[in-house]
Design a protein around this motif. Structure first.
Motif, short mmCIF file in Angstrom:
data_model
loop_
_atom_site.label_atom_id
_atom_site.label_comp_id
_atom_site.label_asym_id
_atom_site.label_seq_id
_atom_site.Cartn_x
_atom_site.Cartn_y
_atom_site.Cartn_z
N GLU A 141 64.73 -67.53 22.77
CA GLU A 141 63.59 -68.40 21.66
C GLU A 141 63.14 -67.06 21.08
O GLU A 141 62.83 -67.29 19.94
CB GLU A 141 62.61 -68.71 22.86
N ASP A 142 62.81 -65.93 21.47
CA ASP A 142 62.09 -64.83 20.65
C ASP A 142 63.20 -64.49 19.65
O ASP A 142 62.67 -64.43 18.23
CB ASP A 142 62.15 -63.49 21.36
N ARG A 145 62.94 -67.54 17.07
CA ARG A 145 61.83 -67.49 16.26
C ARG A 145 61.61 -66.44 15.18
O ARG A 145 61.33 -66.76 14.10
CB ARG A 145 60.67 -67.37 17.35
N ALA A 148 63.89 -67.21 12.39
CA ALA A 148 63.34 -68.35 11.53
C ALA A 148 62.05 -67.62 10.59
O ALA A 148 62.05 -67.92 9.53
CB ALA A 148 62.68 -69.26 12.35
N GLU A 149 61.51 -66.69 11.09
CA GLU A 149 60.41 -66.01 10.50
C GLU A 149 60.96 -65.02 9.36
O GLU A 149 60.49 -65.16 8.26
CB GLU A 149 59.57 -65.25 11.38
#
Length: 229
Positions: A141-142, A145, A148-149
């Protein structure tokens, strides 16, 4: 091993209880005898007391006292034996319950312990796997995330770069202004320089006129001196 110890204790206790029972039987006989002797002595003393009180006191001191003392000792010994007999019976019964408890411990309790140990080990392994899955999930997930950022940020930068010229228009405009100012300064300098140059030319021309006569004179003098030499 514990059961064997308890069984040996019970066997010893049972033997001692049999002996105590026999002892208590004999003590009971002695108590009956001393009680009868006590009564007989007391009746005799009562008869003597009416005729010879001094003799009655002597009988109480020398005969009745040791009889009753013996009776008291026998009753005390009988009470101790009875108490011991009952205490041994309690210990024997408790030992029997403990022997049964050992059987239960060897079956039900040990089985429960074995099951508990197996469950504890399985649950611990399960906990480890859950922690690993959660750790993997958290890391994934990190990464998602963070990607995506970065994608959002870098895409904006890329679009800005694509839309902007290689060199900023404002930068080029400022550069042109500087060049224009430089060219204007050069033109102004040249204009002023022409005036200065005209003055310089006029001055040099005047100086050269004055120097011309002197040059001619110098040349003539040099020729004359050379000829004389």
């Amino acid at each position: 091993g514990g059961q064997d110890e308890l069984r040996r204790d019970n066997a010893a206790l049972q033997t001692e209880r049999v002996r105590l029972w026999e002892t208590m039987g004999k003590l009971q006989e002695y108590v009956v005898l001393t009680r009868a002797l006590d009564g007989a002595v007391e009746d005799h003393i009562a008869g003597v007391d009416t005729t010879d009180p001094a003799q009655a006191d002597t009988l109480r001191s020398d005969v009745l006292f040791p009889v009753r003392q013996k009776q008291q000792d026998l009753l005390t010994q009988l009470a101790v034996c009875a108490q011991g007999y009952l205490a041994m019976d309690v210990v024997r019964r408790n030992n029997e319950e403990l022997i049964k408890g050992v059987d239960r411990a060897a079956t039900t309790t040990v089985s429960a312990l074995r099951i508990s140990v197996m469950l504890a080990s399985a649950l611990d392994n399960q906990r480890k796997v859950v922690d690993q899955v959660n750790a993997l999930r958290g890391t994934t997930e990190d990464l998602i995330r963070g990607n995506a950022e970065m994608l959002a940020t870098q895409s904006g930068e890329i679009q800005r770069i694509a839309a902007d010229p290689a060199v900023g228009a404002e930068t080029l405009r400022n550069a042109f202004q500087e060049i224009y100012r430089t060219l204007d300064a050069i033109d102004t300098y040249k204009v002023r320089a022409t005036e200065t140059m005209a003055a310089t030319v006029e001055s040099l021309t005047s100086e050269l006129r004055q120097a011309g006569g002197r040059l001619e004179r110098s040349r003539t003098q040099g020729a004359l001196e050379g000829g004389l030499g």
